[in-house]
Design a protein around this motif. Structure first.
Motif, PDB file in Angstrom:
ATOM      1  N   TYR A  10       0.861  -1.181   0.000  1.00 32.96           N
ATOM      2  CA  TYR A  10       0.000   0.000   0.000  1.00 32.96           C
ATOM      3  C   TYR A  10       0.894   1.225   0.000  1.00 32.96           C
ATOM      4  CZ  TYR A  10      -3.361  -3.547   1.195  1.00 32.96           C
ATOM      5  OH  TYR A  10      -4.127  -4.678   1.163  1.00 32.96           O
ATOM      6  N   TYR A  11       0.498   2.207  -0.765  1.00 32.82           N
ATOM      7  CA  TYR A  11       1.323   3.393  -0.952  1.00 32.82           C
ATOM      8  C   TYR A  11       0.581   4.647  -0.504  1.00 32.82           C
ATOM      9  CZ  TYR A  11       3.765   0.173  -4.051  1.00 32.82           C
ATOM     10  OH  TYR A  11       4.429  -0.901  -4.559  1.00 32.82           O
ATOM     11  N   VAL A  12       1.287   5.510   0.195  1.00 40.09           N
ATOM     12  CA  VAL A  12       0.836   6.864   0.470  1.00 40.09           C
ATOM     13  C   VAL A  12       1.702   7.727  -0.440  1.00 40.09           C
ATOM     14  CG1 VAL A  12       0.586   8.669   2.205  1.00 40.09           C
ATOM     15  CG2 VAL A  12       0.303   6.265   2.856  1.00 40.09           C
ATOM     16  N   TYR A  13       1.080   8.641  -1.176  1.00 37.58           N
ATOM     17  CA  TYR A  13       1.843   9.385  -2.173  1.00 37.58           C
ATOM     18  C   TYR A  13       1.431  10.845  -2.222  1.00 37.58           C
ATOM     19  CZ  TYR A  13      -2.345   8.791  -5.051  1.00 37.58           C
ATOM     20  OH  TYR A  13      -3.626   8.827  -5.530  1.00 37.58           O
ATOM     21  N   LEU A  14       2.355  11.655  -2.706  1.00 41.58           N
ATOM     22  CA  LEU A  14       2.102  13.073  -2.947  1.00 41.58           C
ATOM     23  C   LEU A  14       2.347  13.374  -4.425  1.00 41.58           C
ATOM     24  CD1 LEU A  14       3.752  14.746   0.162  1.00 41.58           C
ATOM     25  CD2 LEU A  14       1.422  15.179  -0.628  1.00 41.58           C
ATOM     26  N   LEU A  15       1.413  14.067  -5.013  1.00 40.56           N
ATOM     27  CA  LEU A  15       1.556  14.579  -6.373  1.00 40.56           C
ATOM     28  C   LEU A  15       1.698  16.085  -6.300  1.00 40.56           C
ATOM     29  CD1 LEU A  15      -1.386  12.761  -8.211  1.00 40.56           C
ATOM     30  CD2 LEU A  15       0.982  12.002  -8.009  1.00 40.56           C
ATOM     31  N   GLY A  21       4.215  23.659  -6.304  1.00 42.69           N
ATOM     32  CA  GLY A  21       2.880  23.944  -6.804  1.00 42.69           C
ATOM     33  C   GLY A  21       1.795  23.319  -5.941  1.00 42.69           C
ATOM     34  N   THR A  22       0.652  23.092  -6.543  1.00 39.14           N
ATOM     35  CA  THR A  22      -0.486  22.474  -5.873  1.00 39.14           C
ATOM     36  C   THR A  22      -0.140  21.031  -5.526  1.00 39.14           C
ATOM     37  OG1 THR A  22      -1.959  23.872  -7.171  1.00 39.14           O
ATOM     38  CG2 THR A  22      -2.945  21.946  -6.111  1.00 39.14           C
ATOM     39  N   LEU A  23      -0.508  20.598  -4.309  1.00 41.70           N
ATOM     40  CA  LEU A  23      -0.212  19.248  -3.842  1.00 41.70           C
ATOM     41  C   LEU A  23      -1.484  18.429  -3.711  1.00 41.70           C
ATOM     42  CD1 LEU A  23       2.345  20.018  -0.980  1.00 41.70           C
ATOM     43  CD2 LEU A  23       2.842  19.376  -3.357  1.00 41.70           C
ATOM     44  N   TYR A  24      -1.344  17.115  -3.916  1.00 40.34           N
ATOM     45  CA  TYR A  24      -2.437  16.160  -3.735  1.00 40.34           C
ATOM     46  C   TYR A  24      -1.871  14.971  -2.987  1.00 40.34           C
ATOM     47  CZ  TYR A  24      -5.943  12.600  -4.791  1.00 40.34           C
ATOM     48  OH  TYR A  24      -6.883  11.608  -4.693  1.00 40.34           O
ATOM     49  N   LEU A  25      -2.572  14.526  -1.949  1.00 39.51           N
ATOM     50  CA  LEU A  25      -2.146  13.397  -1.124  1.00 39.51           C
ATOM     51  C   LEU A  25      -3.133  12.261  -1.309  1.00 39.51           C
ATOM     52  CD1 LEU A  25      -0.319  12.299   1.216  1.00 39.51           C
ATOM     53  CD2 LEU A  25      -1.931  13.387   2.776  1.00 39.51           C
ATOM     54  N   GLY A  26      -2.619  11.046  -1.522  1.00 41.59           N
ATOM     55  CA  GLY A  26      -3.509   9.905  -1.715  1.00 41.59           C
ATOM     56  C   GLY A  26      -2.922   8.618  -1.177  1.00 41.59           C
ATOM     57  N   VAL A  27      -3.722   7.553  -1.223  1.00 41.67           N
ATOM     58  CA  VAL A  27      -3.302   6.214  -0.815  1.00 41.67           C
ATOM     59  C   VAL A  27      -3.850   5.228  -1.845  1.00 41.67           C
ATOM     60  CG1 VAL A  27      -5.285   5.812   0.718  1.00 41.67           C
ATOM     61  CG2 VAL A  27      -3.152   4.610   1.151  1.00 41.67           C
ATOM     62  N   THR A  28      -3.071   4.196  -2.153  1.00 39.58           N
ATOM     63  CA  THR A  28      -3.473   3.216  -3.165  1.00 39.58           C
ATOM     64  C   THR A  28      -2.735   1.898  -2.922  1.00 39.58           C
ATOM     65  OG1 THR A  28      -3.664   2.789  -5.546  1.00 39.58           O
ATOM     66  CG2 THR A  28      -1.681   3.932  -4.817  1.00 39.58           C
ATOM     67  N   PRO A  44     -12.545  12.274 -12.777  1.00 46.25           N
ATOM     68  CA  PRO A  44     -12.699  13.706 -12.522  1.00 46.25           C
ATOM     69  C   PRO A  44     -12.499  14.007 -11.046  1.00 46.25           C
ATOM     70  CG  PRO A  44     -14.816  12.705 -13.105  1.00 46.25           C
ATOM     71  CD  PRO A  44     -13.781  11.643 -13.193  1.00 46.25           C
ATOM     72  N   GLY A  45     -11.974  15.160 -10.764  1.00 46.55           N
ATOM     73  CA  GLY A  45     -11.768  15.549  -9.374  1.00 46.55           C
ATOM     74  C   GLY A  45     -10.650  16.566  -9.248  1.00 46.55           C
ATOM     75  N   PHE A  46     -10.149  16.690  -8.033  1.00 41.60           N
ATOM     76  CA  PHE A  46      -9.157  17.712  -7.705  1.00 41.60           C
ATOM     77  C   PHE A  46      -7.914  17.626  -8.589  1.00 41.60           C
ATOM     78  CE2 PHE A  46      -5.507  19.324  -5.402  1.00 41.60           C
ATOM     79  CZ  PHE A  46      -5.969  20.528  -4.901  1.00 41.60           C
ATOM     80  N   ASP A  51      -4.571  19.907 -12.594  1.00 46.48           N
ATOM     81  CA  ASP A  51      -3.436  19.340 -13.325  1.00 46.48           C
ATOM     82  C   ASP A  51      -2.315  18.900 -12.384  1.00 46.48           C
ATOM     83  OD1 ASP A  51      -2.318  18.456 -15.716  1.00 46.48           O
ATOM     84  OD2 ASP A  51      -1.120  20.280 -15.929  1.00 46.48           O
ATOM     85  N   VAL A  52      -2.684  18.185 -11.342  1.00 48.99           N
ATOM     86  CA  VAL A  52      -1.723  17.683 -10.358  1.00 48.99           C
ATOM     87  C   VAL A  52      -1.439  16.233 -10.728  1.00 48.99           C
ATOM     88  CG1 VAL A  52      -1.277  17.327  -7.905  1.00 48.99           C
ATOM     89  CG2 VAL A  52      -2.747  19.204  -8.632  1.00 48.99           C
TER      90      VAL A  52
END
Length: 123
Positions: A10-15, A21-28, A44-46, A51-52
């Motif tokens: 399982y990964y926690v990641y930052l884009l 710039g703009t940051l996005y945090l997710g898990v997959t 569709p989404g943040f 464009d992250v």
């Protein structure tokens, strides 16, 4: 580089949209697939709206509950702490997705590089 012996990671990641710039945090549970989805803007989404799509940081966990706890913790962090976390691993803000898709093969299986999850911490 660790060999994945069939266990699920399982990964926690930052884009980021760009450096600082703009940051996005997710898990997959499938980092390559998920980043491809971000880059293709199929969901569709943040990240699609802003464009992250540059993978700039990630950690790997063996258990989903650990990954989710880390993601929740990081969501509470200040932006400058997240930037410091990124720059400790990736000072140039390179797109780490390029490494994930570089066709690294071990024992006939393409394996993404893995970064061990650290204990929950704040800067």
């Amino acid at each position: 580089l660790l060999i994945n012996r069939g266990s699920i990671a399982y990964y926690v990641y930052l884009l980021a949209s760009r450096r600082h710039g703009t940051l996005y945090l997710g898990v997959t549970n499938d980092l390559s697939r998920r980043i491809h989805e971000h880059k293709s803007k199929v969901i569709p989404g943040f990240s699609a709206k802003y464009d992250v799509q540059r993978l700039v940081w990630y950690e790997t966990y063996e258990r989903i509950d650990e990954a989710i706890a880390r993601e929740k913790s990081l969501k509470k962090w200040r932006r400058d702490w997240k930037i410091r976390l990124i720059e400790e691993m990736n000072p140039d803000w390179s797109d780490l997705y390029l490494i994930l898709t570089s066709n690294i093969v071990i024992l006939g299986q393409r394996v993404p590089p893995r970064h061990s999850g650290a204990a929950e911490r704040s800067p």
